[in-house]
Write an enzyme that holds these catalytic residues in place. Sequence first.
Site, short mmCIF file in Angstrom:
data_model
loop_
_atom_site.label_atom_id
_atom_site.label_comp_id
_atom_site.label_asym_id
_atom_site.label_seq_id
_atom_site.Cartn_x
_atom_site.Cartn_y
_atom_site.Cartn_z
N SER A 32 68.31 17.80 48.65
CA SER A 32 69.15 17.23 49.54
C SER A 32 69.92 15.46 49.09
O SER A 32 69.74 15.34 47.72
CB SER A 32 69.08 16.93 50.86
OG SER A 32 69.78 15.92 52.01
N ASN A 33 70.22 14.98 49.14
CA ASN A 33 70.72 13.47 48.68
C ASN A 33 70.05 12.28 49.70
O ASN A 33 69.74 12.89 50.85
CB ASN A 33 71.86 13.22 48.21
CG ASN A 33 72.73 13.46 49.73
OD1 ASN A 33 73.24 12.48 50.01
ND2 ASN A 33 73.43 14.77 49.41
N HIS A 34 69.98 10.85 49.21
CA HIS A 34 70.40 9.93 50.36
C HIS A 34 70.64 9.47 51.19
O HIS A 34 70.72 8.45 51.97
CB HIS A 34 69.82 8.43 49.18
CG HIS A 34 68.96 9.24 48.58
ND1 HIS A 34 67.33 9.09 48.71
CD2 HIS A 34 68.06 9.38 46.15
CE1 HIS A 34 66.71 9.58 47.31
NE2 HIS A 34 67.07 9.19 46.23
#
Length: 219
Positions: A32-34
């Site tokens: 995933s990412n932030h």
Amino acid sequence: LFSEKKKSLEGKRFLVTAGATIEPIDPVRYISNHSSGKMGYAIAEALVQRGAEVTLVSGRTALDKPEGVERVDVLSAEEMYEACVERFQQMDGAVMCAAVADYTPAVVADEKLKKSDSDMSIALKRTKDIAAALGAQKGSRVLVGFAMETQNERENAQSKLQRKNFDFIVLNSLRKEGAGFRGDTNIVSLIDSREKVDLPLMSKSDVAEHIVDKIESFL
Ligand code: PMT
């Protein structure tokens, strides 16, 4: 003051994507990412406050559903793609604020992957580009993209504008403090085929107002 806010987008429908996608590796792990979803949710709220009907296609976030918004929860880039493509024809415009994974595991393991003493690698395949798919069937709709670059920001943003058929693009200044992921503020430039306007540090809700002002100029 609130009630005096102009309902300039009454009768208009918008699709907004927000948050991070989740790409499963096995039943317990993912890529995933932030992205927190804050920027996209602020845009959905700003559109609703001006009287628009908003469908928010949201990756996983900790945020509450904004009042008056229809929210469609998705996890993977593939699910987000399906949810957006299905709805875009009914819309007057779309804002692509989600941070979508560009790659996803080629195979999702049914069982939790076992560790061994050696290193391992995971094969990844490309995901579909949601913004580009909408761009290809845009017609007279307004399509707004985001760009998050760490190098050659300006040129990459310009090339994305053309490649994905965006009317304008919101470039996050990721190198600057107070911009980008997670926080309540952002520093952006609004770039269309004619000009680039640099906005100073401001709250994500104020950034959203500027974006919605510019959307209105394209309707
Ligand atoms: O959620 P927050 O914590 O508030 O953070 C906000 C943000 C930094 C995530 C947001 O402002 C932002 O920049 N979102 C887009 C980030 C991004 O993925 O940029 P990109 O350069 O990888 O993608 C370019 C554009 O194509 C974006 O509009 C993106 O939504 C879209 N895209 C990308 C890949 C893909 N498969 N489908 C897409 O639609």
